[in-house]
Write an enzyme that holds these catalytic residues in place. Structure first.
Site, PDB file in Angstrom:
ATOM      1  N   TYR A 182      -5.202   6.416  -6.736  1.00 37.78           N
ATOM      2  CA  TYR A 182      -5.708   6.202  -5.293  1.00 37.78           C
ATOM      3  C   TYR A 182      -6.679   6.023  -5.509  1.00 37.78           C
ATOM      4  O   TYR A 182      -7.791   6.551  -4.746  1.00 37.78           O
ATOM      5  CB  TYR A 182      -5.258   7.441  -4.897  1.00 37.78           C
ATOM      6  N   TYR A 211       0.907  -1.155   0.091  1.00 42.46           N
ATOM      7  CA  TYR A 211      -0.227   0.010   0.117  1.00 42.46           C
ATOM      8  C   TYR A 211       0.634   1.109  -0.115  1.00 42.46           C
ATOM      9  O   TYR A 211       1.785   1.545   1.044  1.00 42.46           O
ATOM     10  CB  TYR A 211      -0.795   0.199   0.898  1.00 42.46           C
TER      11      TYR A 211
END
Lengths: 377, 137
Positions: free
Chosen positions: A330, A285
């Site tokens: 994102y 991440y």
């Protein structure tokens, strides 16, 4: 008989800066694409799970209704950001294994660029009154606060952040889904001004509009479907201790140089019966560059303070093969999970890794987060 | 970023009012457990260390060491009423009295991790901010 859960399909909408569509439409497009990708029908689905941050998305019930699910047995909405994708995928896998449901869709959908931008969101926990009155706002600021301490404690610096940009922006250049063109040069990086020191623009993710989804079912069923099943070998979530009152509250967290990855590592690898050396692909991440470094160290892929050099050395581990959230866009880490699935199924196009039997995926940046170990059967 | 009137207002209600009320009087006040002396920011309803519900307001010193810091350069990252403070340096300080706190750093300065700092109370737009600056060790 013991049941095993497997991911059998993925679906995406395009990632854009202005979708011109409702979040519900994006969600349904991605979920429908994922179900079709697997070779299933919406009537096969009996579970839908999703997450949202400050009500920035559309609930599972709306997606189940729009998809045409005929018997919804589990509809799960969690109030979370990027900590959620691996968490929900793991929970849904457990629900399938215990026979609660047969087939489920996990999605993230948002107009994260044109409507609700996380970068400008205020979070409502008790920590708020220690932050906002002094102007300390913005998620980037909080991750930057950790990055300063992490780099200091581990003896790393700007060159190590650049190593993340160098590798991931190169990957984005050959990823047709990427919102950013990629190919950032060293001069281009160091000449760009600080957004929030120590982060420059290239250290920060690009917010997007879009949706993506994965479909899970039993391994037995997945074997008869279109793609090679991706088995959910292990999942783990950790918020360790004193992780605050919202995702921006790190007042009581003791160590900004270690995030959840350090705390879930042993459980995760232990449950899978694997070690970091057994992993081919790591999708870490990365709302900001520093979280890749913290994650690689936290999971034990390299030693403390060695993550920047680890990336520069370019060993056998493939890392953030799509360019990451930084360069693909994102979608709060749902697209980190889908990229791992595409890699393990051997359909990641120009960015396909040679070795792709096992993957680690993480979700989250700071105190709490989750991770998966996936394996192709 | 949008003005977070609601969350801040909500956070100031009930048992959380002590912090802003203390700042207004130029006092840095923390909730401290009467049973085990554990101090905490933010104030949780009971002591996370020992479980006691008996917490008292305790004025603490503003001195401490810089644990981390950032410099914010973009308007969208700060609350609306702080745009005129850009570039805004925020420090995370490990206070001598056992809690960690965020604060502004003296305008124009660049802090360092481990630097000794002390806070002063500065009035701004009807509220009081704690602003840290370098202090003698």
């Amino acid at each position: 008989m013991t049941r095993t859960a497997a991911i059998c399909g993925v679906g995406y909408t395009p990632f854009t800066r202005d979708s011109g569509a409702s979040v519900l439409r994006l969600a349904v497009e991605a979920c429908d694409a994922a179900v079709a990708d697997a070779g299933l029908d919406p009537a096969d689905v009996d579970g839908v799970a999703t997450f949202s941050l400050n009500s920035d998305s559309t609930p599972a019930v709306a997606v189940a209704s729009s998809l045409g699910v005929t018997e919804s047995k589990v509809l799960l909405d969690v109030q979370m950001g990027g900590q959620a994708p691996c968490y929900l995928t793991g929970l849904v896998a457990r629900l399938i294994e215990c026979g609660e449901i047969e087939t489920a869709v996990v999605y993230r959908a948002m107009n994260g660029r044109s409507e609700s931008r996380v970068g400008g969101m205020a979070f409502p926990g008790e920590g708020a009154l220690y932050r906002y009155p002094i102007g300390y706002g913005g998620y980037a600021s909080y991750v930057a606060m950790w990055a300063t301490r992490f780099l200091h404690e581990t003896g790393q610096g700007p060159d190590d952040l650049w190593s993340v940009v160098e590798r991931q922006s190169a990957a984005a250049a050959t990823n047709p889904r990427a919102i950013r063109p990629g190919g950032v040069t060293r001069d281009g990086y160091f000449d760009s001004p600080f957004v929030v020191e120590p982060f420059r623009k290239w250290d920060c993710t690009a917010e997007v509009d879009g949706a993506c989804a994965v479909v899970l079912t039993t391994l037995e069923r997945a074997r008869d479907l279109r793609w090679q099943p991706v088995v959910v070998k292990a999942s783990a979530y950790s918020a360790h201790s004193q992780s605050g009152t919202d995702i921006g509250d790190h007042l009581a967290w003791s160590d900004y140089s270690r995030n959840y990855t350090s705390w879930l590592r042993d459980r995760l690898f232990g449950a899978a019966g694997l070690t970091p050396a057994d992993i081919d692909v790591a999708e870490i991440y990365d709302c900001f560059t520093s979280t890749v470094l913290i994650g690689l160290e936290g999971l034990g892929f390299c030693g403390r303070g060695e993550s920047g050099a680890f990336l520069r050395e370019g060993g056998p581990l493939a890392v953030n093969t799509h360019g990451g959230l930084l360069y693909e866009g994102y979608l709060h880490g749902m697209n980190t999970v889908t990229e791992a699935v595409l890699q393990l199924q051997g359909r990641a196009g120009a960015n396909q890794c040679a070795a792709h039997a096992t993957a680690v995926v993480t979700s989250g940046a700071l105190m709490d987060g989750s991770a998966l170990i996936l394996a192709s059967e | 970023m949008p003005e977070p009137t609601e969350p801040t207002a909500a956070a100031r209600r009930f048992e959380n009012a002590y912090f802003a009320d203390g700042l207004a009087q130029h006092r840095l006040v923390v909730k401290r457990c009467t049973a085990c002396e554990h101090a905490q920011f933010p104030a949780l309803p009971r002591c996370p260390a020992c479980g006691s519900w008996e917490l008292r307001d305790d004025e603490i010193r503003t001195s401490g060491d810089v644990y981390s810091w950032i410099r914010i350069n973009r308007e969208e990252l700060v609350t609306d009423d702080a745009a005129d403070l850009l570039p805004l340096v925020v420090v995370t300080v490990d206070l001598d009295d056992g809690v960690r706190l965020f604060g502004r750093y003296a305008p124009g300065g660049t802090p360092a991790i481990g630097e000794r700092v002390a806070g002063t109370f500065v009035e701004r737009r009807g509220a009081t901010d704690l602003v840290f600056e370098r202090a003698a060790r």
